[in-house]
Design a protein around this motif. Structure first.
Motif, short mmCIF file in Angstrom:
data_model
loop_
_atom_site.label_atom_id
_atom_site.label_comp_id
_atom_site.label_asym_id
_atom_site.label_seq_id
_atom_site.Cartn_x
_atom_site.Cartn_y
_atom_site.Cartn_z
N ASN A 4 -7.76 5.59 8.41
CA ASN A 4 -6.88 4.40 7.51
C ASN A 4 -5.58 4.76 8.35
O ASN A 4 -4.83 5.68 8.46
N ILE A 5 -5.05 3.49 8.87
CA ILE A 5 -3.81 3.44 9.45
C ILE A 5 -2.88 2.39 8.82
O ILE A 5 -2.03 1.90 9.36
N THR A 6 -3.17 2.19 7.48
CA THR A 6 -2.35 1.23 6.65
C THR A 6 -0.88 2.06 6.50
O THR A 6 -0.85 2.97 5.89
N PRO A 7 0.06 1.16 6.84
CA PRO A 7 1.23 1.84 6.95
C PRO A 7 2.19 1.77 5.54
O PRO A 7 3.12 2.75 5.70
N PHE A 8 1.75 0.86 4.82
CA PHE A 8 2.53 0.74 3.64
C PHE A 8 1.91 1.31 2.37
O PHE A 8 0.82 0.37 1.93
N LYS A 9 2.13 2.16 1.56
CA LYS A 9 1.34 2.99 0.56
C LYS A 9 2.33 3.30 -0.60
O LYS A 9 3.63 3.70 -0.12
N THR A 10 1.92 3.11 -1.83
CA THR A 10 2.60 3.73 -3.11
C THR A 10 1.66 4.12 -3.95
O THR A 10 0.61 3.52 -4.08
N GLU A 11 1.94 5.04 -4.73
CA GLU A 11 1.20 5.54 -5.85
C GLU A 11 1.76 5.07 -7.02
O GLU A 11 2.71 5.04 -7.44
N VAL A 12 0.67 4.71 -7.96
CA VAL A 12 1.05 4.05 -9.15
C VAL A 12 0.18 4.51 -10.49
O VAL A 12 -0.98 4.65 -10.28
N ASP A 13 0.96 4.97 -11.41
CA ASP A 13 0.24 5.33 -12.64
C ASP A 13 -0.25 3.96 -13.62
O ASP A 13 0.66 3.17 -13.70
N VAL A 14 -1.21 3.82 -13.80
CA VAL A 14 -1.92 2.45 -14.55
C VAL A 14 -2.57 3.15 -15.73
O VAL A 14 -3.46 3.89 -15.70
N GLU A 15 -2.13 2.63 -17.02
CA GLU A 15 -2.74 2.76 -18.10
C GLU A 15 -4.28 2.20 -18.28
O GLU A 15 -4.39 1.30 -17.30
N PHE A 16 -5.01 3.07 -19.04
CA PHE A 16 -6.57 2.53 -19.08
C PHE A 16 -6.49 1.11 -19.56
O PHE A 16 -5.69 0.62 -20.44
N GLY A 17 -7.34 0.18 -18.67
CA GLY A 17 -7.57 -1.31 -19.02
C GLY A 17 -6.51 -2.07 -18.32
O GLY A 17 -6.61 -3.26 -18.52
N HIS A 18 -5.41 -1.36 -17.67
CA HIS A 18 -4.40 -2.33 -17.06
C HIS A 18 -4.87 -2.52 -15.43
O HIS A 18 -3.91 -3.16 -14.69
#
Length: 67
Positions: A4-18
């Protein structure tokens, strides 16, 4: 084995169903390839997902939209 060489990443918290809302946003607004991986399954607390973008502009648009 793929690397995996994808340079742009971010972690996101997502409520159930969204998650669908975020995926649709990416489908309509991203110009280059993108994808996401689930880190934690949502339940009583939000799930955690890592969104990955091939293009810096798509990455920045996503970050700004999430604020």
């Amino acid at each position: 084995m793929s690397i995996n060489i994808t340079p742009f990443k971010t972690e996101v918290d997502v409520e159930f169903g969204h998650l669908k809302e975020m995926v649709q946003w990416c489908q309509y607004n991203c110009e280059r390839d993108w994808h996401y991986d689930m880190i934690n399954i949502p339940g009583t607390s939000p799930g955690k997902y890592e969104f990955q973008f091939d293009d810096e502009k798509d990455y920045v648009k996503f970050i700004m939209w999430k604020k």
